[in-house]
Design a protein around this motif. Structure first.
Motif, short mmCIF file in Angstrom:
data_model
loop_
_atom_site.label_atom_id
_atom_site.label_comp_id
_atom_site.label_asym_id
_atom_site.label_seq_id
_atom_site.Cartn_x
_atom_site.Cartn_y
_atom_site.Cartn_z
N TRP A 174 41.04 32.58 41.49
CA TRP A 174 40.59 33.57 41.75
C TRP A 174 40.84 34.88 40.45
CZ3 TRP A 174 38.27 34.65 46.44
CH2 TRP A 174 38.35 33.68 47.22
N TRP A 175 39.81 35.67 40.40
CA TRP A 175 39.87 36.76 39.68
C TRP A 175 39.53 38.01 40.09
CZ3 TRP A 175 35.54 38.36 35.94
CH2 TRP A 175 35.93 39.49 35.04
N PHE A 176 40.42 38.97 40.04
CA PHE A 176 40.34 40.25 40.99
C PHE A 176 40.11 41.49 39.89
CE2 PHE A 176 41.35 38.42 44.81
CZ PHE A 176 42.16 37.61 44.56
N LEU B 56 35.12 32.86 30.59
CA LEU B 56 34.73 33.77 29.27
C LEU B 56 34.59 35.15 29.69
CD1 LEU B 56 32.35 31.21 27.02
CD2 LEU B 56 34.82 32.03 26.73
N THR B 57 34.24 35.50 31.02
CA THR B 57 34.02 37.04 31.35
C THR B 57 35.26 37.53 31.74
OG1 THR B 57 33.49 36.14 33.77
CG2 THR B 57 31.67 36.17 32.26
N GLU B 58 36.35 36.89 31.74
CA GLU B 58 37.43 37.86 32.07
C GLU B 58 37.66 38.18 30.69
OE1 GLU B 58 40.58 35.33 33.94
OE2 GLU B 58 39.11 34.56 35.33
N ILE C 146 34.67 49.99 41.40
CA ILE C 146 33.95 49.02 41.96
C ILE C 146 35.22 47.86 42.10
CG2 ILE C 146 32.53 46.87 41.49
CD1 ILE C 146 31.01 48.80 39.65
N ALA C 147 35.06 47.16 43.04
CA ALA C 147 36.01 46.16 43.29
C ALA C 147 35.33 44.92 43.16
CB ALA C 147 36.61 46.04 45.03
N SER C 148 35.86 43.96 42.30
CA SER C 148 35.20 42.55 41.95
C SER C 148 36.03 41.60 42.03
CB SER C 148 34.79 42.65 40.65
OG SER C 148 34.37 41.38 40.00
N ILE C 149 35.51 40.65 43.01
CA ILE C 149 36.33 39.28 43.05
C ILE C 149 35.51 38.03 42.61
CG2 ILE C 149 37.60 37.88 45.06
CD1 ILE C 149 37.81 40.66 46.72
N GLN C 150 36.19 37.49 42.02
CA GLN C 150 35.45 36.18 41.47
C GLN C 150 36.34 34.59 41.96
OE1 GLN C 150 35.31 34.39 37.65
NE2 GLN C 150 33.24 34.87 37.54
#
Lengths: 766, 457
Positions: free
Chosen positions: A257-259, B453-455, A303-307
């Motif tokens: 997870w990336w926040f 890579l987008t991080e 913006i809040a982004s969660i990946q």
């Protein structure tokens, strides 16, 4: 508070500059602090841009920019493997804008027009300047074309911005310091010129645009009346959200997870220069058109982004699902403050129509130069007829016509939860093809002008007038309204217009007005209804303008893109598409000028590193080409047969744009020439640019080059709708198809062609 | 003229300063032939100084000798000892001996793990053996692959000095000790690197010698490689990901995160002869040869004994010399297999390149390339560190490194340094925080996934 922030920003800029220059600096600064690793890097740059197009050269922009990027990094904090706090702080200052009068530039204090304009006067914009004075030319009256003639030279006492001067409320220099005349091309492609006592050779619809930061009566309108220092610091409405913090966000990763939450940029899509899936953030094209990297002109938002990186799913690999919630207040695309060096023509037109509302919608009054009437004609004239008599907030002005006209509001959605925006993107690889599928629910960020009222003369509506809209009067001469028997009211232009000084109008919703006119037996209205084409009604010139607001509408945009590398040719293929349903568009065939269309945008790009050995034996050239199209599926309108005139949509059904650019590298990549060419098919206009950057070492670099725009000189006429009556007739006729309002859109990129530039930048990075 | 005499004369010419005449492949081969059987006149523990410089000329290629031999030189002769690979690699080599084959186009087939072919059977001049040798090189022992916490890419120009370059004072001066000697530094890039091998992993017998049994993320993949940059500012945040497929006929896939675009861009890395970011390396010069073998023809040249930094005594490469591009370290006399690389593409900048690969460890220590006019152009010199040495372990977690498990016996990549002799410049690529760690698939997926890579910045 704002002044304090500005002062601090300037101070920080100056101090940082002094520190950076005076002390030996390392590469990025990394220290252990605050329990983590603090990293600071950034740059200080000075870029001068000189306009060199159209025979006049001046310093257009000279931007000092400091960008600091601090971030604090932590590892293994609770559930997070990494946690960081990041910022991009960018105060800047355009010295050429702020000291415009000193540098001979435009901007603050300047009394010269922009690349798009001319000095504002009765010759260059008779309606905006002198109201109905232009009618005097039909009977040989000179009218007010210069300000030196004062009140005595005016045909009518009120109506038009110039009357503020002729009534004695402002000095003549006020005109040059605050206005310019734009969009002055006649249908024949010549410059519009209204000669005193003779009129114009060709009809035209030039507009005055505001060049200073005067308050304009437009509720919620962005980037119109900013403080000059704010404009110089690029702290305009587009960029003022916690300026100078461009970005400020928290980043965290936890497993797959990336926040990221905060003020940031979210970039989707695979296309350069164009925005298909890349619509989460708006872009400010008013800073430097599209010449700056989108990273620099994209408007960061909260913006809040969660990946979530899902890995393999079935036959697909490298899966990632990203959810974004843009919880900021909606921000439209930036077109610039009208006084900025690269303000788009539409930004200037926005000031025009806001100016219409400011100067023309108000009731007229008389100024000091008419005070003699109180003594000479006390029966008809009272102190209450004079400007300011109602107190310090007296809204009246000698420029006013007393009927609603122009831009009254920009209806940017308020901040509410239901007005926030969001979307999903799913990326994955299937074999050798990398896909991205997205869906975004957000507001279209291009402003759409909507007529919410038009002014129909009572005569058009006949007996049914009383039942339609509300009664008002267009006052073309307040003196004649007060005393129709005044000597000037029964001769010349006044006599032509009936001598009463006013025209009774009904202010009515456009659709309702069209139906009412048709019902009253007005044949063009009947034809318009039958053909579902309101331009047939408006092009008669029977309508005396109207009032507009700017609308934005939520739309749903689904996007699909993919890229593929073809090994035999060594070429990367990029394809991107987006589909927006029910996008709000302007259509001059609609009574209120507003329509909806499904819009498909697509692009194909090819990238290839290519050897051109005779130019560089050590490094390939990166070559890239793109074809882009915007396809309005519900397009209506187009070119009328046998002419280059348009009604309906101000864009074509298809708008193809082709781009080509190259990047070269010499001296072990320390010298980098970059060039590009863009061709816009519909407008037949071109942009090209070439720059070379020399990275002297890890800190210092110099970049110089030029950008040039040409073409777009044909195909520039569109119907003027309810403003048809504002078109000044010429000796060769009265052509409803003009460069204003939307004709300039047909010039496409070419609308900015007078703004060719050369530039030089010095940069110190740390 | 008889061949030995011919080569001897050529070797004599080759010994003269390069500036005096063009140096061709024949000149290199003359040195090669003349010194294949040379016997060292030094012993373990000797320190070769300038007055004894000629003692090492038979063991340093002629074109490189004058870079190593200079007033103030300090070449310590030290036997590298046993630097053969791990037992797992040897076991796999033995197990699959004789199974690998070379297809008509040079592709490797029927290969599972270990060293594909026995170099003892190679014949000089054989093209087939050239293919075999390059596949041996490609599948040398690396454990899971190299990880570097911090790579420096240093643009060096001959002459001058770099005392005042910021790298000497950066981070409190911690790099100063590594950059001794002369040479002026023009630019320095910094960033991490990692390569992870997904197939033909000798130590993964239990999963068919593949990560995750070759399924999912590892499917069809030979390796994934990440190269990032953290400084200077204009390149900070830029990162590249390369995917090399297990099918040797398949082109690489690659992506780059470009900070100014704020997105990942699919890129082409098939022009492998292009310069790597303006360095004097091409995309395929890293490691000595990092390209796809099928893009070249290969010929086995033979064996020669050469001096090389095969087992560095330092935690990190220390440079010295008048131009600051020679390692100050222990030099071991190693038997090397030499292969000739002949690019197939007409527009490749090299006409040929010779790679020198250690017979025992399988690692490359030296290479030279010639331009299209067959003039000497560049020389590469690589230093290696042995993962089981204490000094290697000592640097393991420096510079954001990861420890390498004990007993893996990897000749790890410490630096690669190229000198462009035609243009009097070079690029140093010292690596710090190096290791060949075991890898957790869940961890490396995060680093080597395109979406990672987008991080970026």
């Amino acid at each position: 508070m704002k002044r304090s922030i500005r002062a601090l920003s300037l101070g920080a800029c100056a101090l940082s500059s002094a520190l950076l220059v005076s002390t030996p600096a390392d590469a990025r600064i990394v220290v252990n602090a605050l329990g983590g690793e603090v990293e600071i890097n950034g740059f200080l740059s000075s870029e001068a841009r000189a306009r060199v197009g159209s025979g006049e050269a001046y310093l257009n922009q000279w931007i000092q920019r400091l960008q600091i990027e601090p971030n604090i990094n932590y590892k293994d904090v609770g559930v997070f493997q990494t946690l960081s706090f990041n910022a991009v702080i960018r105060p800047e200052f355009d010295a050429a804008y702020y000291y415009g009068d000193t540098f001979g530039s435009r901007g603050r204090g300047s009394n010269k027009p922009s690349y798009l304009g001319y000095d504002f006067s009765g010759r260059t914009d008779p309606v905006g300047f002198g109201g109905f004075d232009f009618v005097g030319a039909f009977v040989g009256q000179s009218g007010v074309t210069t300000l030196n003639s004062g009140a005595a030279g005016a045909v009518f006492s009120t109506g038009g911005v110039g009357k503020i001067v002729t009534n004695g409320l402002q000095a003549p220099s006020w005109i040059d310091q605050n206005f310019q005349s734009i969009l002055s091309r006649t249908p024949g492609g010549n410059k519009f010129d209204f000669v005193p006592g003779k009129g114009a050779a060709e009809s035209g619809f030039p507009l005055f645009a505001v060049t200073s930061q005067m308050p304009l009566n437009c509720s919620g309108c962005q980037n119109l009346d900013n403080d000059p220092l704010d404009v110089a610091m690029n702290n305009t409405d587009s960029n003022s959200n916690i300026y100078p913090f461009r970005e400020l966000y928290v980043d965290a990763t936890a497993g797959d997870w990336w926040f990221r939450v905060g003020k940031q940029q979210i970039v989707w899509g695979k296309t350069d220069f164009f925005r298909l899936q890349d619509i989460v953030n708006p872009v400010d094209f008013g800073q430097h058109f599209f010449f700056d990297s989108f990273e620099d002109i994209r408007i960061p938002q909260w913006i809040a982004s969660i990946q979530y990186k899902a890995g393999d799913i079935g036959p697909t690999t490298d899966n990632a699902l990203q959810f974004v919630w843009n919880f900021d207040r909606f921000q439209p695309v930036g077109l610039g403050n009208p006084s900025q060096g690269w303000a788009h023509p539409f930004a200037m037109q926005k000031s025009t129509f806001a100016g219409f509302n400011q100067f023309f919608s108000v009731e007229p009054c008389l100024g000091p130069n008419y005070l003699n009437l109180l003594q000479s004609d006390p029966t008809h004239f009272a102190p209450s007829d004079f400007c300011g008599s109602a107190g310090p907030n007296d809204p009246r002005s000698p420029s006013g016509f007393g009927q609603p006209v122009g831009l009254s509001a920009e209806n940017r959605p308020d901040w509410k939860i239901e007005h926030t925006q969001g979307g999903l993107r799913w990326e994955f690889r299937l074999g050798e093809v990398h896909f991205a599928l997205s869906n975004y629910s957000g507001y279209g960020d291009i402003p759409v002008f909507r007529f919410h009222s038009i002014n129909i003369p009572n005569g058009v509506l006949g007996a049914s007038a009383a039942n339609v809209g509300t009664q008002d009067n267009l006052i073309y001469d307040l003196v004649c309204v007060k005393n129709p028997a005044s000597p000037q009211c029964n001769r010349g232009a006044a006599a032509l217009l009936g001598g009463t000084g006013q025209i009774p109008v009904r202010v009515v919703e456009p659709g309702e007005g069209l139906k009412a006119a048709a019902a009253a037996g007005f044949v063009p209205a009947q034809q318009a209804l039958a053909a579902n084409d309101a331009s047939l009604f408006y092009n008669t010139g029977a309508i005396l303008g109207g009032q507009v607001d700017i609308q934005y509408k939520r739309r749903n945009t689904t996007g699909l893109s993919f890229d593929y590398f073809e090994g035999y040719t060594g070429t990367v293929l990029r394809v991107e598409s987006s589909w927006s349903l029910g996008e709000l568009v302007n259509n001059t065939r609609k009574a209120n000028w507003v329509d909806k269309s499904d819009v498909m945008r697509w692009s194909i790009g090819l990238d290839r590193p290519t050897w051109i050995k005779w130019l560089n034996k050590d490094r390939t050239f990166f070559l890239s080409m793109q074809l882009f199209d915007t396809w309005y599926l519900n397009h209506e309108g187009g070119t009328l047969p046998g002419s280059e005139t348009h009604t309906g949509y101000y864009v074509d059904e298809h708008n193809f744009i082709t781009t080509f650019f190259f990047i070269a590298n010499y001296m072990r990549d320390q010298l980098t020439p970059i060039g590009f060419v863009v061709w816009e098919e519909a407008s037949r206009s071109y942009v090209a640019g070439l720059s070379t950057e020399w990275k002297m070492d890890n800190h210092w670099s110099i970049k110089g080059g030029f950008n040039t725009i040409w073409g777009g000189t044909k195909n520039f006429r569109h119907d003027s709708g309810p403003f048809r009556s504002f078109v000044v007739p010429g000796a060769n006729g009265n052509n409803p198809f003009q460069e204003s309002v939307f004709g300039v859109a047909h010039e496409g990129i070419g609308a900015l062609r007078g703004n060719d530039e050369v530039f030089l930048q010095m940069k110190y990075q740390f | 003229m008889k061949k030995p005499m011919y080569y001897a004369l050529l070797a004599a010419f080759a010994a003269t300063p390069l500036a005096a005449s063009a140096f061709t492949p024949d000149d290199y081969l003359a040195w090669f032939k003349a010194n294949q059987e040379a016997k060292p006149q030094f012993v373990d523990g000797d320190t070769i100084t300038f007055d004894k410089g000629n003692l090492i000329r038979p063991f340093i290629p002629a074109e490189f000798a004058d870079e190593v031999i200079f007033q103030g030189m300090d070449v310590k002769i030290k036997d590298a000892g046993d630097i053969t690979p791990s037992d797992a690699y040897k076991a796999a080599t033995e197990k699959f001996k004789g199974t690998a084959t070379i297809a008509a186009d040079g592709a490797l087939e029927n290969y599972t793990a270990g060293r594909p072919f026995d170099p003892a059977t190679f014949k000089p001049g054989s093209k087939e053996d050239g293919w075999k040798m390059v596949w041996n090189w490609n599948f040398r022992w690396q454990n899971a692959g190299l990880r570097v916490g911090e790579v420096h890419w240093v643009w060096v120009r001959k002459g001058g000095d770099h005392t005042n370059n910021e790298i000497m004072s950066d981070a409190g001066g911690k790099y100063k000790q590594f950059y001794q000697g002369g040479g002026s530094f023009e630019r320095v890039l910094t960033g991490p690197y990692q390569r992870v091998m997904f197939s033909h992993r000798s130590e993964l017998a239990a999963t068919n010698y593949k990560v995750n049994n070759g399924e999912g993320f590892a499917k069809g993949t030979e390796f994934r490689e990440y190269t990032g940059f953290t400084a200077p500012f204009d390149i900070a945040g830029t990162a590249f990901l390369i995917l090399r497929y297990d099918d040797p006929r398949k082109t690489d896939d690659s992506w780059a995160y470009i900070p100014s675009l704020r997105r990942v861009r699919r890129i082409s890395v098939e022009v492998k002869s292009d310069s790597l970011l303006g360095t004097d390396h091409t995309l395929e010069d890293f490691y000595c040869f990092n390209g796809r073998p099928l893009e070249h023809d290969w010929e086995y040249v033979g064996t020669v004994n050469m001096l090389a930094v095969a087992r560095s005594r330092n935690t990190h490469t220390v440079y010295y010399g008048p131009n600051g591009w020679i390692p100050l370290d222990d030099w071991a006399l190693r038997k090397m297999d030499v292969i000739k690389q002949i690019p197939k593409r007409a527009n490749h900048p090299y006409s040929q390149k010779f790679l020198h690969i250690d017979r025992d460890s399988g690692e490359c220590y030296y290479a030279n390339s010639f331009d299209k006019a067959n003039n000497l152009w560049k020389v590469w010199q690589l230093t290696k560190a042995f993962t089981d040495d204490p000094q290697f372990k000592a640097q393991a977690t420096d510079f954001d490194g990861e420890p390498t498990p004990a007993g893996l016996r990897v000749s790890s990549f410490q630096s690669i340094n190229v000198i462009d002799l035609q243009n009097s410049r070079g690029t140093l690529v010292p690596c710090r925080g190096i290791g060949n760690p075991n890898t957790d698939l869940n961890v490396v997926k995060k680093i080597l996934d395109v979406n990672y890579l987008t991080e970026g910045r």
